[in-house]
Design a protein around this motif. Structure first.
Motif, PDB file in Angstrom:
ATOM      1  N   ILE A   1       0.845  -1.182   0.000  1.00  0.00           N
ATOM      2  CA  ILE A   1       0.000   0.000   0.000  1.00  0.00           C
ATOM      3  C   ILE A   1       0.890   1.245   0.000  1.00  0.00           C
ATOM      4  O   ILE A   1       1.960   1.250   0.617  1.00  0.00           O
ATOM      5  N   THR A   2       0.485   2.277  -0.729  1.00  0.00           N
ATOM      6  CA  THR A   2       1.238   3.530  -0.770  1.00  0.00           C
ATOM      7  C   THR A   2       0.752   4.447   0.344  1.00  0.00           C
ATOM      8  O   THR A   2      -0.449   4.685   0.468  1.00  0.00           O
ATOM      9  N   ILE A   3       1.670   4.951   1.143  1.00  0.00           N
ATOM     10  CA  ILE A   3       1.307   5.793   2.282  1.00  0.00           C
ATOM     11  C   ILE A   3       2.030   7.130   2.185  1.00  0.00           C
ATOM     12  O   ILE A   3       3.227   7.180   1.908  1.00  0.00           O
ATOM     13  N   GLY A   4       1.293   8.203   2.388  1.00  0.00           N
ATOM     14  CA  GLY A   4       1.855   9.541   2.468  1.00  0.00           C
ATOM     15  C   GLY A   4       1.222  10.264   3.639  1.00  0.00           C
ATOM     16  O   GLY A   4       0.413   9.688   4.371  1.00  0.00           O
ATOM     17  N   CYS A   5       1.558  11.538   3.827  1.00  0.00           N
ATOM     18  CA  CYS A   5       1.005  12.263   4.963  1.00  0.00           C
ATOM     19  C   CYS A   5       0.841  13.741   4.651  1.00  0.00           C
ATOM     20  O   CYS A   5       1.330  14.241   3.635  1.00  0.00           O
ATOM     21  N   THR A   6       0.153  14.417   5.549  1.00  0.00           N
ATOM     22  CA  THR A   6       0.026  15.866   5.499  1.00  0.00           C
ATOM     23  C   THR A   6       0.959  16.484   6.533  1.00  0.00           C
ATOM     24  O   THR A   6       1.399  15.815   7.468  1.00  0.00           O
ATOM     25  N   VAL A   7       1.225  17.772   6.371  1.00  0.00           N
ATOM     26  CA  VAL A   7       1.996  18.554   7.343  1.00  0.00           C
ATOM     27  C   VAL A   7       1.247  19.857   7.573  1.00  0.00           C
ATOM     28  O   VAL A   7       0.955  20.582   6.618  1.00  0.00           O
ATOM     29  N   GLY A   8       0.910  20.149   8.827  1.00  0.00           N
ATOM     30  CA  GLY A   8       0.198  21.390   9.109  1.00  0.00           C
ATOM     31  C   GLY A   8      -0.347  21.412  10.519  1.00  0.00           C
ATOM     32  O   GLY A   8      -0.275  20.420  11.243  1.00  0.00           O
ATOM     33  N   VAL A   9      -0.905  22.558  10.901  1.00  0.00           N
ATOM     34  CA  VAL A   9      -1.473  22.746  12.234  1.00  0.00           C
ATOM     35  C   VAL A   9      -2.984  22.968  12.109  1.00  0.00           C
ATOM     36  O   VAL A   9      -3.436  23.899  11.424  1.00  0.00           O
ATOM     37  N   HIS A  10      -3.738  22.110  12.766  1.00  0.00           N
ATOM     38  CA  HIS A  10      -5.197  22.137  12.772  1.00  0.00           C
ATOM     39  C   HIS A  10      -5.689  23.454  13.371  1.00  0.00           C
ATOM     40  O   HIS A  10      -5.086  23.980  14.303  1.00  0.00           O
ATOM     41  N   PRO A  11      -6.785  24.007  12.868  1.00  0.00           N
ATOM     42  CA  PRO A  11      -7.257  25.300  13.382  1.00  0.00           C
ATOM     43  C   PRO A  11      -7.508  25.324  14.892  1.00  0.00           C
ATOM     44  O   PRO A  11      -7.233  26.335  15.548  1.00  0.00           O
ATOM     45  N   THR A  12      -8.028  24.237  15.449  1.00  0.00           N
ATOM     46  CA  THR A  12      -8.317  24.236  16.887  1.00  0.00           C
ATOM     47  C   THR A  12      -7.056  24.139  17.740  1.00  0.00           C
ATOM     48  O   THR A  12      -7.121  24.276  18.965  1.00  0.00           O
TER      49      THR A  12
END
Length: 321
Positions: free
Chosen positions: A83-94
């Motif tokens: 399976i191909t796996i990637g991710c996000t990078v960031g800060v959730h608004p809350t």
């Protein structure tokens, strides 16, 4: 139809664009601070593959989670080669207050750190999107709207713009504020490279986003008759599928539940049994149920829905591969 009767991945193909698989429920078997069972991530991934999930996007909501997600992607690619796996990078608004304000570290240094995590992850395509960023006025007790807005803009300008990555957007009870900020910062993102995930708002708002962004649907998007009417009206070529696991179960009380054909045997967390799902804990395999509801609402063949959404997801996040 039972889980054992699932069509093969060659017939149904899925991208789960929103999976919180770093949650303690999978990694440690801990629920609300209490240990319930042995870690079962391997089994969760096995069920995902059996259901036709070919790609996963792990979501992050803080700087530390972003760093952990990149590390996990690199480790899991060897561990789960099917399976191909990637991710996000960031800060959730809350969590913008917690990350950017309640600290002695200057915000510009934290934004630079976030950018460096993203750029490092781009080298081997571990990082596929900037997110989860956006606005959430339903939970202002965690972060005032002014701070949410400020650091949405900061992340767009100082992380999204220099990376050019797609956006993974959070929109909860904010009217047109997210749309307006995105339009005011159009130089920070690319048309058709991003998704408003877990969409549960009006068709009128969806139509504002549609020329530029995809709409992500999960169980939280299917809770009411009004939501199903929105799903029915959305063009299939603008929909992405997700689970937002372990959250957003399609429950029996929800109107969309009647369209579900595939049921996964599950045990309560206190009665965990290897090889079975945990009751009310969503997994990527449950994306099949999301697709079944959408197919039922739209009166389309399941294969047509799954394949269209698969191609949409690939165009949004993987077209540069």
């Amino acid at each position: 139809m039972s889980a054992s009767d699932i069509s093969s991945p060659q017939q149904l193909r899925f991208v789960d664009i929103g999976a919180n698989l770093l949650d303690d429920r999978y990694i440690k078997g801990i629920y609300r601070g209490t240990f319930r069972h042995e870690p079962d991530l391997d089994l969760v991934i096995e069920r995902s593959i059996a259901a036709g999930v070919q790609h996963l996007l792990l979501t992050a909501g803080t700087i530390e989670e972003s760093r952990t997600a990149v590390q996990a992607v690199r480790e899991w690619r060897t561990r789960y080669p099917q399976i191909t796996i990637g991710c996000t990078v960031g800060v959730h608004p809350t969590r913008c207050q917690q990350v950017f304000v309640d600290t002695d570290v200057p915000a510009e240094d934290l934004l630079q750190e976030l950018l460096e995590i993203a750029q490092d992850g781009m080298k081997d395509q571990s990082v596929l999107a900037i997110g989860e960023i956006g606005l959430d006025y339903e939970r202002l007790e965690f972060c005032p709207k002014e701070i949410q807005q400020e650091y949405l803009i900061q992340q767009l300008q100082h992380v999204a713009k220099p990376t050019g990555l797609p956006l993974f957007l959070h929109n909860r009870k904010v009217g047109t504020d997210l749309y307006d900020i995105l339009q005011q910062n159009k130089d920070c993102w690319t048309k058709h490279k991003g998704v408003v995930h877990s969409f549960d708002d009006t068709l009128e708002l969806a139509e504002l986003f549609l020329p530029d962004f995809y709409i992500g649907l999960n169980g939280c998007s299917l809770r009411t008759e009004e939501s199903l009417a929105v799903v029915q009206a959305l063009p299939l070529d603008r929909i992405l599928l997700e689970t937002d696991c372990p959250y957003c179960e399609v429950r029996a009380a929800h109107p969309g539940y009647a369209y579900i054909q595939t049921h996964f045997e599950a045990k309560a967390e206190k009665k965990f049994e290897r090889g079975k799902c945990v009751k009310s804990r969503q997994e990527p395999c449950h994306i099949l149920q999301v697709a079944e509801v959408i197919a039922g609402v739209k009166q389309l063949p399941l294969l047509e829905v799954s394949e269209a959404c698969f191609q949409n997801s690939m165009a949004c996040f993987f077209s540069n591969k």
